[in-house]
Each structure stands twice: as C-alpha cells, then as structure tokens.
Design a protein around this motif. Structure first.
Motif, PDB file in Angstrom:
ATOM      1  N   GLN A  61      -1.036  -8.272  -6.989  1.00 50.63           N
ATOM      2  CA  GLN A  61      -0.417  -9.338  -6.200  1.00 50.63           C
ATOM      3  C   GLN A  61       1.093  -9.139  -6.106  1.00 50.63           C
ATOM      4  OE1 GLN A  61      -1.904 -12.725  -8.327  1.00 50.63           O
ATOM      5  NE2 GLN A  61      -3.843 -12.782  -7.199  1.00 50.63           N
ATOM      6  N   SER A  62       1.695  -8.652  -7.180  1.00 51.39           N
ATOM      7  CA  SER A  62       3.135  -8.371  -7.157  1.00 51.39           C
ATOM      8  C   SER A  62       3.450  -7.266  -6.151  1.00 51.39           C
ATOM      9  CB  SER A  62       3.615  -7.957  -8.551  1.00 51.39           C
ATOM     10  OG  SER A  62       3.486  -9.035  -9.461  1.00 51.39           O
ATOM     11  N   GLN A  63       2.571  -6.264  -6.073  1.00 52.31           N
ATOM     12  CA  GLN A  63       2.761  -5.181  -5.096  1.00 52.31           C
ATOM     13  C   GLN A  63       2.683  -5.724  -3.671  1.00 52.31           C
ATOM     14  OE1 GLN A  63      -0.424  -2.573  -6.327  1.00 52.31           O
ATOM     15  NE2 GLN A  63       0.946  -1.268  -7.561  1.00 52.31           N
ATOM     16  N   ILE A  64       1.737  -6.626  -3.446  1.00 54.29           N
ATOM     17  CA  ILE A  64       1.576  -7.203  -2.110  1.00 54.29           C
ATOM     18  C   ILE A  64       2.787  -8.053  -1.742  1.00 54.29           C
ATOM     19  CG2 ILE A  64       0.223  -8.880  -0.773  1.00 54.29           C
ATOM     20  CD1 ILE A  64      -2.273  -7.743  -2.223  1.00 54.29           C
ATOM     21  N   VAL A  65       3.301  -8.812  -2.702  1.00 60.02           N
ATOM     22  CA  VAL A  65       4.516  -9.604  -2.451  1.00 60.02           C
ATOM     23  C   VAL A  65       5.671  -8.683  -2.081  1.00 60.02           C
ATOM     24  CG1 VAL A  65       6.286 -11.043  -3.535  1.00 60.02           C
ATOM     25  CG2 VAL A  65       3.874 -11.584  -3.870  1.00 60.02           C
ATOM     26  N   GLN A  66       5.807  -7.576  -2.798  1.00 56.86           N
ATOM     27  CA  GLN A  66       6.875  -6.631  -2.483  1.00 56.86           C
ATOM     28  C   GLN A  66       6.688  -6.063  -1.078  1.00 56.86           C
ATOM     29  OE1 GLN A  66       9.677  -6.026  -4.428  1.00 56.86           O
ATOM     30  NE2 GLN A  66      10.296  -5.152  -2.453  1.00 56.86           N
ATOM     31  N   GLY A  67       5.433  -5.856  -0.694  1.00 56.46           N
ATOM     32  CA  GLY A  67       5.155  -5.389   0.662  1.00 56.46           C
ATOM     33  C   GLY A  67       5.622  -6.394   1.700  1.00 56.46           C
ATOM     34  N   LEU A  68       5.400  -7.684   1.426  1.00 54.40           N
ATOM     35  CA  LEU A  68       5.867  -8.728   2.344  1.00 54.40           C
ATOM     36  C   LEU A  68       7.388  -8.721   2.440  1.00 54.40           C
ATOM     37  CD1 LEU A  68       3.554 -11.728   1.299  1.00 54.40           C
ATOM     38  CD2 LEU A  68       3.282 -10.201   3.269  1.00 54.40           C
ATOM     39  N   VAL A  69       8.045  -8.573   1.287  1.00 55.51           N
ATOM     40  CA  VAL A  69       9.511  -8.525   1.264  1.00 55.51           C
ATOM     41  C   VAL A  69      10.018  -7.333   2.077  1.00 55.51           C
ATOM     42  CG1 VAL A  69      11.535  -8.199  -0.224  1.00 55.51           C
ATOM     43  CG2 VAL A  69       9.694  -9.729  -0.948  1.00 55.51           C
ATOM     44  N   ASP A  70       9.289  -6.223   2.013  1.00 49.84           N
ATOM     45  CA  ASP A  70       9.685  -5.013   2.746  1.00 49.84           C
ATOM     46  C   ASP A  70       9.348  -5.091   4.228  1.00 49.84           C
ATOM     47  OD1 ASP A  70      10.606  -3.962   0.380  1.00 49.84           O
ATOM     48  OD2 ASP A  70       8.785  -2.804  -0.031  1.00 49.84           O
ATOM     49  N   GLY A  71       8.719  -6.200   4.642  1.00 49.89           N
ATOM     50  CA  GLY A  71       8.419  -6.386   6.054  1.00 49.89           C
ATOM     51  C   GLY A  71       7.152  -5.710   6.530  1.00 49.89           C
ATOM     52  N   LEU A  72       6.278  -5.328   5.608  1.00 52.45           N
ATOM     53  CA  LEU A  72       5.042  -4.647   5.986  1.00 52.45           C
ATOM     54  C   LEU A  72       3.995  -5.640   6.484  1.00 52.45           C
ATOM     55  CD1 LEU A  72       4.637  -2.127   3.008  1.00 52.45           C
ATOM     56  CD2 LEU A  72       5.838  -1.790   5.184  1.00 52.45           C
ATOM     57  N   SER A  73       3.197  -5.202   7.438  1.00 51.41           N
ATOM     58  CA  SER A  73       2.076  -6.012   7.912  1.00 51.41           C
ATOM     59  C   SER A  73       0.944  -5.929   6.897  1.00 51.41           C
ATOM     60  CB  SER A  73       1.582  -5.486   9.262  1.00 51.41           C
ATOM     61  OG  SER A  73       1.018  -4.187   9.097  1.00 51.41           O
ATOM     62  N   TYR A  74      -0.051  -6.808   7.055  1.00 53.49           N
ATOM     63  CA  TYR A  74      -1.201  -6.764   6.156  1.00 53.49           C
ATOM     64  C   TYR A  74      -1.866  -5.389   6.198  1.00 53.49           C
ATOM     65  CZ  TYR A  74      -1.067 -11.880   5.621  1.00 53.49           C
ATOM     66  OH  TYR A  74      -0.702 -13.165   5.329  1.00 53.49           O
ATOM     67  N   LYS A  75      -1.969  -4.795   7.416  1.00 51.17           N
ATOM     68  CA  LYS A  75      -2.626  -3.496   7.559  1.00 51.17           C
ATOM     69  C   LYS A  75      -1.846  -2.400   6.843  1.00 51.17           C
ATOM     70  CE  LYS A  75      -4.793  -0.364  10.852  1.00 51.17           C
ATOM     71  NZ  LYS A  75      -4.443   0.803  10.026  1.00 51.17           N
ATOM     72  N   LEU A  76      -0.507  -2.436   6.986  1.00 49.55           N
ATOM     73  CA  LEU A  76       0.309  -1.416   6.319  1.00 49.55           C
ATOM     74  C   LEU A  76       0.243  -1.562   4.798  1.00 49.55           C
ATOM     75  CD1 LEU A  76       3.458  -1.268   8.637  1.00 49.55           C
ATOM     76  CD2 LEU A  76       1.678   0.480   8.347  1.00 49.55           C
ATOM     77  N   ILE A  77       0.188  -2.814   4.327  1.00 45.21           N
ATOM     78  CA  ILE A  77       0.043  -3.043   2.883  1.00 45.21           C
ATOM     79  C   ILE A  77      -1.304  -2.495   2.416  1.00 45.21           C
ATOM     80  CG2 ILE A  77      -0.236  -4.813   1.092  1.00 45.21           C
ATOM     81  CD1 ILE A  77       1.760  -6.550   2.667  1.00 45.21           C
ATOM     82  N   ALA A  78      -2.356  -2.772   3.210  1.00 48.55           N
ATOM     83  CA  ALA A  78      -3.698  -2.287   2.866  1.00 48.55           C
ATOM     84  C   ALA A  78      -3.727  -0.761   2.822  1.00 48.55           C
ATOM     85  CB  ALA A  78      -4.709  -2.811   3.886  1.00 48.55           C
ATOM     86  N   ASP A  79      -3.114  -0.124   3.815  1.00 49.31           N
ATOM     87  CA  ASP A  79      -3.082   1.344   3.857  1.00 49.31           C
ATOM     88  C   ASP A  79      -2.297   1.912   2.677  1.00 49.31           C
ATOM     89  OD1 ASP A  79      -4.529   1.239   6.174  1.00 49.31           O
ATOM     90  OD2 ASP A  79      -2.811   1.577   7.509  1.00 49.31           O
ATOM     91  N   LYS A  80      -1.190   1.248   2.335  1.00 44.23           N
ATOM     92  CA  LYS A  80      -0.335   1.749   1.254  1.00 44.23           C
ATOM     93  C   LYS A  80      -1.055   1.745  -0.084  1.00 44.23           C
ATOM     94  CE  LYS A  80       4.224   1.085  -0.861  1.00 44.23           C
ATOM     95  NZ  LYS A  80       5.514   0.355  -0.790  1.00 44.23           N
ATOM     96  N   TYR A  81      -1.859   0.709  -0.320  1.00 48.10           N
ATOM     97  CA  TYR A  81      -2.510   0.575  -1.628  1.00 48.10           C
ATOM     98  C   TYR A  81      -4.006   0.901  -1.585  1.00 48.10           C
ATOM     99  CZ  TYR A  81       1.923  -1.559  -2.842  1.00 48.10           C
ATOM    100  OH  TYR A  81       3.258  -1.778  -3.042  1.00 48.10           O
ATOM    101  N   LEU A  82      -4.441   1.472  -0.444  1.00 46.12           N
ATOM    102  CA  LEU A  82      -5.824   1.941  -0.301  1.00 46.12           C
ATOM    103  C   LEU A  82      -6.837   0.822  -0.549  1.00 46.12           C
ATOM    104  CD1 LEU A  82      -5.449   5.379  -2.163  1.00 46.12           C
ATOM    105  CD2 LEU A  82      -5.226   4.909   0.293  1.00 46.12           C
ATOM    106  N   ILE A  83      -6.559  -0.330   0.046  1.00 46.39           N
ATOM    107  CA  ILE A  83      -7.484  -1.461  -0.022  1.00 46.39           C
ATOM    108  C   ILE A  83      -7.712  -1.967   1.393  1.00 46.39           C
ATOM    109  CG2 ILE A  83      -6.889  -2.166  -2.379  1.00 46.39           C
ATOM    110  CD1 ILE A  83      -4.955  -4.204  -1.234  1.00 46.39           C
ATOM    111  N   SER A  84      -8.675  -2.868   1.558  1.00 43.74           N
ATOM    112  CA  SER A  84      -8.970  -3.378   2.894  1.00 43.74           C
ATOM    113  C   SER A  84      -8.021  -4.516   3.266  1.00 43.74           C
ATOM    114  CB  SER A  84     -10.413  -3.885   2.958  1.00 43.74           C
ATOM    115  OG  SER A  84     -10.547  -5.073   2.187  1.00 43.74           O
ATOM    116  N   VAL A  85      -7.918  -4.762   4.568  1.00 40.68           N
ATOM    117  CA  VAL A  85      -7.093  -5.875   5.043  1.00 40.68           C
ATOM    118  C   VAL A  85      -7.639  -7.195   4.508  1.00 40.68           C
ATOM    119  CG1 VAL A  85      -6.341  -7.158   7.089  1.00 40.68           C
ATOM    120  CG2 VAL A  85      -6.328  -4.660   7.117  1.00 40.68           C
TER     121      VAL A  85
END
Length: 206
Positions: free
Chosen positions: A151-175
């Motif tokens: 969850q902390s990684q996902i929050v950091q993704g939001l701070v970095d301006g990543l979309s849900y799809k880009l966050i999913a791709d970055k951490y190899l999980i589904s949207v």
C-alpha cells in the motif's frame, strides 16, 4: 496585594489554605465557598479578587463546569485548579476552559503559594507531575505503520502521478488489485480522494 478566593468543599482543606495564605504579607483571602453554586452567588465579591483556587470535584457543579460561568463574571480572574486528580483529560479540559494553572492537592502549601505568586506576575505554574503529563501530551508521536508495504508503494505511485495501470505495471499486479488496495488505503486514512492521500503523504502523516 493578591486577593484570593477559594472554592473547596473539604472544610479542613479550605480552612488550612485560608489560614496559611492570610499569613502571607502579600495575600488576602477575600471569599471562600464550598461549591461553585455558592461562589457564583457572590458575584460582587468575585469582582474584588484576582486569583481563585478551584477544586474540581465538588458537590453539584464541578470545578471544570464552573470555570466558564466564573469567567463570565470576571474575565481576567486567574483560576488555579487545585485537585487530587492529575489525569491528562481533566488537565487539558481545565486549561482549555480558561484555567491558568493546575496544581496537585498533594503539593506543599509553600508550592501553592509559589504558584499563586507566579500566576499573579503573569506566568503559569504546574506541579512537576502534571507538567510531565503536559510535555508528554505535546511530544511528537511516532508514526504508526498504518499501511502495508504494498500500500505504501501504491501511495508513492500516486504521489509520482502514476495512473492505476502504470502502478499495476510497475509492481506486476492487476489494475483491480490496485483499486482494491486504494479502497483499503482510503478506509485506513479516513479519506475519500487521491488528493487527500497525496496530501497526507506530503505532510509526513504516512
């Protein structure tokens, strides 16, 4: 001259305080009462005093409840709470209501005199045990680990301006997994938007 009022329901405590304070060259006990209700009836005398020793546990209206109506009669009156209770909740309720000091009843009479003089000079006084509670209350609290590592990684993704799809791709999980984590993050942080999550992260709250 420090003109004092005492509201204390224990006769022996009230009389000992009155006797001791009247023996001081710079102090005079003008009025005493066993309850807030009795004290409030002496509104003209209240205006003559500049300092009040007020017990918390009293018959009828408590000392805490009495602070505001007393202040309505004499806004500049210095109210010192004199109590056997030293729990944080009572201390802060008293200070927020308008008391300027909070002293333990276990204090020596000389310490009570010292407190009255400090307040009369524009300062404040608290018993050492109570002062420690105040310091502890305002000390920085360690941040709790509210979020899981993912969850902390996902929050950091939001701070970095990543979309849900880009966050999913970055951490190899589904949207859908990202969305599920976002819902849990909102619930844990008591927020309803990405902007609020980002603000909490930027403010160091998580």
């Amino acid at each position: 001259m420090i003109k004092i009022g005492i509201v204390e329901d224990e006769n022996s405590v009230r009389e000992n305080l009155q006797l001791f304070l009247n023996a001081q060259p710079n102090m005079e006990v003008v009025i005493t009462a066993a309850s807030v209700e009795d004290f409030l009836e002496m509104d003209e005398e209240i205006k003559e005093i500049n300092t009040l020793l007020l017990d918390i546990r009293l018959p009828g209206m408590s000392g805490l409840e009495g602070i505001r109506p007393i202040k309505n009669i004499s806004a500049d009156l210095n109210i010192l709470i004199l109590s056997a209770y030293d729990d944080s909740d009572r201390i802060f309720k008293a200070l927020c209501a308008g008391a300027v000091s909070y002293i333990s009843k276990r204090s020596e009479l000389s310490k009570i005199k010292e407190a009255i003089e400090a307040v009369h000079k524009g300062g404040a006084y608290m018993s050492p045990s109570i002062a420690r509670k105040v310091i502890t209350h305002f000390a920085p609290k360690p941040k709790t680990d509210l979020l899981t590592p993912r969850q902390s990684q996902i929050v950091q993704g939001l701070v970095d301006g990543l979309s849900y799809k880009l966050i999913a791709d970055k951490y190899l999980i589904s949207v859908e997994t990202v969305r599920d984590h976002i819902k849990k993050i909102y619930k844990k942080l008591h927020v309803n938007s990405k902007a609020e999550v980002i603000r909490k992260k930027m403010d160091g709250e998580i």
